[in-house]
Motif scaffolding. Structure first.
Motif, PDB file in Angstrom:
ATOM      1  N   TYR A   1       0.849  -1.191   0.000  1.00  0.00           N
ATOM      2  CA  TYR A   1       0.000   0.000   0.000  1.00  0.00           C
ATOM      3  C   TYR A   1       0.884   1.240   0.000  1.00  0.00           C
ATOM      4  O   TYR A   1       1.867   1.315   0.730  1.00  0.00           O
ATOM      5  N   ARG A   2       0.502   2.230  -0.807  1.00  0.00           N
ATOM      6  CA  ARG A   2       1.180   3.530  -0.796  1.00  0.00           C
ATOM      7  C   ARG A   2       0.382   4.415   0.155  1.00  0.00           C
ATOM      8  O   ARG A   2      -0.800   4.664  -0.077  1.00  0.00           O
ATOM      9  N   VAL A   3       1.018   4.884   1.222  1.00  0.00           N
ATOM     10  CA  VAL A   3       0.316   5.662   2.242  1.00  0.00           C
ATOM     11  C   VAL A   3       1.054   6.959   2.537  1.00  0.00           C
ATOM     12  O   VAL A   3       2.260   7.071   2.336  1.00  0.00           O
ATOM     13  N   SER A   4       0.304   7.940   2.997  1.00  0.00           N
ATOM     14  CA  SER A   4       0.861   9.167   3.548  1.00  0.00           C
ATOM     15  C   SER A   4       0.083   9.512   4.806  1.00  0.00           C
ATOM     16  O   SER A   4      -0.935   8.891   5.095  1.00  0.00           O
ATOM     17  N   LYS A   5       0.551  10.478   5.548  1.00  0.00           N
ATOM     18  CA  LYS A   5      -0.062  10.835   6.821  1.00  0.00           C
ATOM     19  C   LYS A   5      -1.519  11.245   6.598  1.00  0.00           C
ATOM     20  O   LYS A   5      -1.834  12.032   5.718  1.00  0.00           O
ATOM     21  N   GLY A   6      -2.425  10.664   7.402  1.00  0.00           N
ATOM     22  CA  GLY A   6      -3.845  10.984   7.306  1.00  0.00           C
ATOM     23  C   GLY A   6      -4.652  10.050   6.423  1.00  0.00           C
ATOM     24  O   GLY A   6      -5.873  10.123   6.402  1.00  0.00           O
ATOM     25  N   ASP A   7      -3.994   9.160   5.680  1.00  0.00           N
ATOM     26  CA  ASP A   7      -4.701   8.220   4.800  1.00  0.00           C
ATOM     27  C   ASP A   7      -5.463   7.182   5.621  1.00  0.00           C
ATOM     28  O   ASP A   7      -5.063   6.815   6.721  1.00  0.00           O
ATOM     29  N   ILE A   8      -6.555   6.688   5.044  1.00  0.00           N
ATOM     30  CA  ILE A   8      -7.322   5.597   5.635  1.00  0.00           C
ATOM     31  C   ILE A   8      -7.274   4.446   4.636  1.00  0.00           C
ATOM     32  O   ILE A   8      -7.630   4.611   3.470  1.00  0.00           O
TER      33      ILE A   8
END
Length: 160
Positions: free
Chosen positions: A12-19
């Motif tokens: 998964y590609r994630v950044s701060k605040g992602d759900i």
């Protein structure tokens, strides 16, 4: 800044605040999870791990555990009177990304305490005995002969 993290055999590609919805994890809603299988970090400078980035992790809060939409599996053989219908709902855990940690940093402890304090149980789903127990645990005086709606209103007023 973003990160590519691996969990449940998927990336998964994630950044701060992602759900994100990931394969089911054995954790309760409201608790914190640290995902440490970070494959890559991006931003000003991209870092790719071999196979994982040293000292990098993702701090997440569990929103809920649930099941996905139903998928229908239908098998048949033509002219042989063979038909089989099955359904499947894949369990998942919904996570909110709180922070991307690098260089071996640890998650902030006060953030965990704040998340736990903000999380109050759903009073409407509780039974009368559970409401009375919850009120006693939080030192709130309520009438035990009152209706559930009256108890919930008294507890909410006592929590504020």
């Amino acid at each position: 800044m973003y990160a590519v993290v691996q969990t449940g055999g998927k990336q998964y590609r994630v950044s701060k605040g992602d759900i994100i919805n990931v394969e089911k994890l054995n954790v309760e809603a409201g608790s914190r999870v640290v995902l440490d299988e970070v494959i890559a970090l991006g931003g000003e400078k991209t870092v790719v791990g071999k196979p994982f980035v040293e000292g990098a992790s993702i701090d997440c809060r569990v929103i809920e555990n649930g099941k996905g939409k139903k998928v229908i599996i239908y098998k048949y053989k033509a002219k042989k009177d063979y038909r089989k219908k099955q359904g499947h709902r894949q369990p998942y855990t919904q996570l909110e990304v709180l922070d991307i940690l690098t260089d071996g940093a640890q998650p902030k402890a006060e953030a965990a305490n704040n998340a736990a304090e903000k999380k109050t149980p759903s009073l409407k789903s509780m039974k009368k005995a559970e409401l009375i127990e919850f009120a006693k645990a939080n030192n709130i005086e309520i009438d035990e002969k009152a209706t559930n709606a009256e108890m919930i209103a008294a507890i909410e007023a006592g929590l504020k």
